[in-house]
Each structure stands twice: as C-alpha cells, then as structure tokens.
Design a protein around this motif. Structure first.
Motif, PDB file in Angstrom:
ATOM      1  N   GLU A 115       0.793  -1.369  -0.088  1.00  0.00           N
ATOM      2  CA  GLU A 115      -0.077   0.171  -0.105  1.00  0.00           C
ATOM      3  C   GLU A 115       0.795   1.369  -0.120  1.00  0.00           C
ATOM      4  N   ARG A 156       2.536   1.857  -3.637  1.00  0.00           N
ATOM      5  CA  ARG A 156       1.262   2.335  -4.467  1.00  0.00           C
ATOM      6  C   ARG A 156       1.246   3.956  -4.211  1.00  0.00           C
ATOM      7  N   GLU A 157       0.944   4.264  -2.865  1.00  0.00           N
ATOM      8  CA  GLU A 157       1.039   5.678  -2.448  1.00  0.00           C
ATOM      9  C   GLU A 157       2.167   6.641  -2.852  1.00  0.00           C
TER      10      GLU A 157
END
Length: 103
Positions: free
Chosen positions: A21, A24-25
């Motif tokens: 996550e 991706r951020e």
C-alpha cells in the motif's frame, strides 16, 4: 503487553503488511509482495524473540502501568514454559518483501 508497549514505544507492528500500500501511495507501479513465516524448534534462540522483546520493554510497561513486576515475571515464566513445549508451533514474526517499479 507486547503490542501495547511496542506500539507506545513508537514501533509499527503492521508496517510489513502495509508495504505494498505504501509503495502504491508513493507512485510505484507493478507492486508485489512475498510473505515469509519461519517456525523455530525448541532451543532455537529466535523461538523466544517476543518474550525477549517484552523483557527489554519492561521499563516502558512499568512506566505505562500496563503491568507490575510480579505480573511480568509470572507471564514471562508461563510464556517461556509454553514455548519450551515441543508441541507448540511458534512463528514469532512474518517477513514481507515488497517491490515496485517507478513508472
């Protein structure tokens, strides 16, 4: 005791699980992850890594009032006796490897 004292000392127990996550951020593409869990046999030094960490956090635990000296000693003895039992499967941590590419 471990979770409360460890997180209050500033550690993030879910960081590995959050790596994809976070990648991706950060704008990475084609993010992937592999998870490893190791089990340690009785007598292996890594088998007691969690109670060893709790021992090192005794000042934090006492300072926060999460437990007293006697309770810490009793819990430590019970956990170590449980971990010494060869029938106990212990996987004290999950290791996460994550990757991604810059688009």
């Amino acid at each position: 005791l471990f979770r409360d004292s460890f997180t209050r000392a500033g550690a993030d127990l879910c960081l590995g699980r959050r790596l994809p996550e976070l990648f991706r951020e950060a704008g990475l593409a084609d993010v992937g992850a592999t998870v490893y869990a190791t089990s340690y046999p009785p007598g292996h030094s890594r088998r007691t890594v969690i109670p060893d960490l709790v021992r090192s956090l005794h000042p934090v635990i006492l300072g926060l009032g999460l437990a007293g000296e006697r309770e810490l000693a009793d819990v430590d003895a019970a956990v170590r006796a449980h971990l010494a039992d060869s029938r106990t499967l212990i996987m004290p941590h999950v290791l996460v490897t994550a990757w991604g590419r810059k688009p």
